[in-house]
Design an enzyme around this catalytic site. Structure first.
Site, mmCIF file in Angstrom:
data_model
loop_
_atom_site.group_PDB
_atom_site.id
_atom_site.type_symbol
_atom_site.label_atom_id
_atom_site.label_comp_id
_atom_site.label_asym_id
_atom_site.label_seq_id
_atom_site.Cartn_x
_atom_site.Cartn_y
_atom_site.Cartn_z
ATOM 1 N N CYS A 74 0.819 -1.207 0.000
ATOM 2 C CA CYS A 74 0.000 0.000 0.000
ATOM 3 C C CYS A 74 0.855 1.261 0.000
ATOM 4 O O CYS A 74 0.671 2.157 -0.817
ATOM 5 C CB CYS A 74 -0.935 0.006 1.206
ATOM 6 S SG CYS A 74 -1.975 1.474 1.312
ATOM 7 N N CYS A 113 -1.588 1.746 -2.944
ATOM 8 C CA CYS A 113 -2.569 2.811 -2.731
ATOM 9 C C CYS A 113 -1.972 4.213 -2.735
ATOM 10 O O CYS A 113 -2.483 5.115 -3.406
ATOM 11 C CB CYS A 113 -3.291 2.619 -1.395
ATOM 12 S SG CYS A 113 -3.549 0.931 -0.878
ATOM 13 N N LYS A 162 -0.159 5.344 -6.079
ATOM 14 C CA LYS A 162 -1.216 5.353 -7.108
ATOM 15 C C LYS A 162 -2.098 6.583 -6.969
ATOM 16 O O LYS A 162 -2.426 7.246 -7.962
ATOM 17 C CB LYS A 162 -2.057 4.089 -6.978
ATOM 18 C CG LYS A 162 -3.299 4.064 -7.845
ATOM 19 C CD LYS A 162 -4.235 2.956 -7.398
ATOM 20 C CE LYS A 162 -4.885 3.264 -6.059
ATOM 21 N NZ LYS A 162 -5.768 2.158 -5.603
ATOM 22 N N TYR A 176 6.553 4.591 9.712
ATOM 23 C CA TYR A 176 6.249 3.220 10.105
ATOM 24 C C TYR A 176 7.322 2.675 11.043
ATOM 25 O O TYR A 176 7.029 1.991 12.027
ATOM 26 C CB TYR A 176 6.117 2.329 8.869
ATOM 27 C CG TYR A 176 4.714 2.254 8.326
ATOM 28 C CD1 TYR A 176 3.934 1.124 8.515
ATOM 29 C CD2 TYR A 176 4.156 3.325 7.631
ATOM 30 C CE1 TYR A 176 2.639 1.051 8.030
ATOM 31 C CE2 TYR A 176 2.863 3.273 7.136
ATOM 32 C CZ TYR A 176 2.114 2.130 7.346
ATOM 33 O OH TYR A 176 0.839 2.079 6.869
ATOM 34 N N TYR A 229 -8.952 -3.606 -10.792
ATOM 35 C CA TYR A 229 -8.685 -2.280 -10.232
ATOM 36 C C TYR A 229 -7.447 -1.632 -10.851
ATOM 37 O O TYR A 229 -7.471 -0.521 -11.347
ATOM 38 C CB TYR A 229 -8.381 -2.388 -8.724
ATOM 39 C CG TYR A 229 -9.503 -2.574 -7.764
ATOM 40 C CD1 TYR A 229 -9.870 -1.548 -6.909
ATOM 41 C CD2 TYR A 229 -10.155 -3.795 -7.644
ATOM 42 C CE1 TYR A 229 -10.860 -1.721 -5.959
ATOM 43 C CE2 TYR A 229 -11.153 -3.979 -6.693
ATOM 44 C CZ TYR A 229 -11.496 -2.945 -5.857
ATOM 45 O OH TYR A 229 -12.469 -3.120 -4.920
ATOM 46 N N GLU A 275 -7.217 1.726 -13.302
ATOM 47 C CA GLU A 275 -6.631 2.897 -12.658
ATOM 48 C C GLU A 275 -5.416 3.395 -13.428
ATOM 49 O O GLU A 275 -5.289 4.598 -13.712
ATOM 50 C CB GLU A 275 -6.260 2.573 -11.213
ATOM 51 C CG GLU A 275 -7.475 2.423 -10.317
ATOM 52 C CD GLU A 275 -7.145 1.943 -8.920
ATOM 53 O OE1 GLU A 275 -7.957 2.188 -8.014
ATOM 54 O OE2 GLU A 275 -6.090 1.308 -8.724
ATOM 55 N N HIS A 317 -26.921 21.460 -0.285
ATOM 56 C CA HIS A 317 -27.070 22.026 -1.626
ATOM 57 C C HIS A 317 -26.138 23.228 -1.807
ATOM 58 O O HIS A 317 -25.983 24.031 -0.878
ATOM 59 C CB HIS A 317 -28.525 22.472 -1.827
ATOM 60 C CG HIS A 317 -28.809 22.977 -3.204
ATOM 61 N ND1 HIS A 317 -28.916 22.138 -4.288
ATOM 62 C CD2 HIS A 317 -28.982 24.252 -3.664
ATOM 63 C CE1 HIS A 317 -29.174 22.862 -5.363
ATOM 64 N NE2 HIS A 317 -29.206 24.147 -5.008
ATOM 65 N N GLU A 326 -25.972 15.175 -2.729
ATOM 66 C CA GLU A 326 -27.368 15.287 -2.292
ATOM 67 C C GLU A 326 -28.315 14.433 -3.135
ATOM 68 O O GLU A 326 -29.436 14.132 -2.712
ATOM 69 C CB GLU A 326 -27.830 16.742 -2.322
ATOM 70 C CG GLU A 326 -27.930 17.360 -3.706
ATOM 71 C CD GLU A 326 -28.393 18.817 -3.665
ATOM 72 O OE1 GLU A 326 -29.409 19.098 -3.005
ATOM 73 O OE2 GLU A 326 -27.733 19.657 -4.310
#
Length: 456
Positions: free
Chosen positions: A43, A48, A51, A100, A178, A182, A437, A442
């Site tokens: 990731c 993720c 990307k 990390y 995916y 992408e 709005h 909505e």
């Protein structure tokens, strides 16, 4: 005193492994983590995070064009510099790697650099050490898989595509999941003449069919060349040019080919086969509700156990595993139903709950509410991009069992809707909610007319 060096030894410092290590250590457990590549796993390093950064970059292409309708003019045509994006991404990933590492250190977790091998149910070998542990957690994630065909050595996988030396002016993506859609959108947005080749009749199998069809049409409008029901037969390299021969007889000349054809469990060299750990038919590790493999002291979670291959799922599994093995009481099994997800193609997809097709099978009688429209922004931008929003309602209970969107920031919108779907709210609850709005979101609380019923 414990007979073991550690209470938990984690193999793999990706999202799930790091979360499990930190959370277990917080209970007082003695924890070590072995990682042979990079902190943060797929990731953070090749998934993720980079990307999404590249997706942001690709959206600027549209933003520059659309700004004219709002009165902006550019002194000169915008130019894209691949090296700047690539190198800034590298700097950001290094920063995250450091975070990390500090998280593990702050939790009192020992980090060992190296590929661990499981010697038996309670011993691992890594970096020249043999260590004993009460429990072993395997969280090594997946690894890209490239199909076999002549010329496959010329193909990139998703681990390598972020760091190309030169930007490919002509780009081909093989696959229909995916990653494929992408990256087709990303490189198209960055300026490549982009092709997507997929053996099936339509990409994103498993998603709502209307979402898939709508996305196909929107991606084609943006200039992605879509080639369905065909595959790569061979690739020949002539100088710097790749000649890609398709099974339908077509020949495409490109500068780079990405095989986004799936990932397989990263289990090589771990020693699990010798230990007799059982696998599922797809090669993933078989686990029970407590994330125990067929060898009870060997646990596993994340992409290697065959569930949804999503970072938040690995994080949730880590929390669940720690509660089951180091917490008090027995937690309820993790609920994999109604997990929201997003696809960062252009336009984005956001979805939670059942597709229309799945709802027909599971719920019987359903009502479908849907709308597609040109967003307010594009009344001045000049873009022809449209947005799709859709709710699936179980007829008898009135519960909203699925929500789907294709459009700008779909993931951001569906994350909020996912709470409502997860909570089992009804269509009447949606109708009683006052919208914000003017927003596109909505529309989810103003859908009044039934688009279709099943059965009719």
């Amino acid at each position: 005193m414990s007979q073991f060096d550690y209470d938990l030894f984690v193999i793999g410092a990706g999202s799930g492994g790091v979360r499990a290590a930190r959370t277990a250590a917080a209970t007082g457990a003695r924890v070590a983590v072995a990682e042979d590549r990079y902190l943060g796993g797929t990731c953070v390093n090749v998934g993720c995070v980079p990307k999404k950064l590249y997706s942001y970059a690709a959206h600027y292409h549209d933003a520059f064009e659309e700004s004219a309708g709002f009165g902006w003019s550019l002194a000169e045509a915008p130019r894209f510099d691949w090296a700047t994006l690539r190198d800034n991404k590298i700097t950001e990933i290094k920063r995250l790697n450091g975070i990390y590492g500090r998280l593990l250190e702050g939790a009192g977790v020992r980090l060992i650099n190296g590929r661990a091998k499981v010697l038996d149910a309670h011993r691992v070998e890594v970096a020249g050490e043999v260590l004993s542990t009460e429990k072993i957690l395997v969280a090594t994630g997946g690894w890209p898989w490239v199909p076999d065909f002549p010329g496959k050595e010329h193909v990139l996988d998703s681990n390598r595509v972020f760091d190309l030396e030169r930007f490919p002016q002509r780009f081909l993506v093989l696959g229909g999941g995916y990653i494929a859609v992408e990256f087709a959108s990303i490189f198209n947005g960055l300026g490549s003449d982009t092709h997507l080749v997929y053996r099936g009749e339509l990409f994103l199998r498993g998603f709502d069919n209307e979402v898939r069809e709508f996305t196909r049409d929107e991606m084609a409008k943006k200039g992605v060349n879509l080639h369905f029901e065909t595959n790569i037969e061979r690739i020949d390299k002539e100088g710097e040019v790749l000649k890609v021969m398709l099974t339908n007889g077509e020949v495409l000349e490109v500068d780079a080919v990405l095989a986004a054809t799936g990932r397989k469990p990263n289990l090589a060299g771990l020693g699990l086969d010798a230990l007799g750990v059982e696998l599922n038919e797809d090669g993933t590790l078989r686990v029970n509700e407590r994330f125990e493999t067929s060898v009870p002291s060997v646990l596993a979670l994340g992409d290697i156990i065959g569930g949804p291959e999503l970072t938040p799922v690995a994080l949730a599994e880590a929390m669940q595993m720690v509660q089951a093995h180091f917490g008090e009481g027995s937690p309820k099994p993790l609920d994999y139903d109604k997990i929201a997800t997003a696809v960062f193609c252009h336009p984005n997809i956001g979805t939670v709950g059942l597709s229309e097709e799945a709802a027909r099978e599971r719920c019987g009688a359903i009502r479908v509410y849907r709308t597609d429209f040109r967003p307010m922004k594009h009344t001045l931008s000049g873009s022809e991009e449209r947005c799709l929003m859709k709710l699936i309602v179980e007829d008898q209970s009135d519960v909203v069992v699925g929500a789907h969107m294709v459009g700008e920031e779909a993931g951001e919108v569906i994350q909020g809707i996912a709470i409502a779907v997860r909570a089992g709210l009804t269509k009447a609850d949606f109708d009683a909610t006052v919208g914000i709005h003017p927003t596109g979101a909505e529309e989810f609380v103003t859908l009044r007319s039934i688009s279709r019923r099943y059965p009719q």
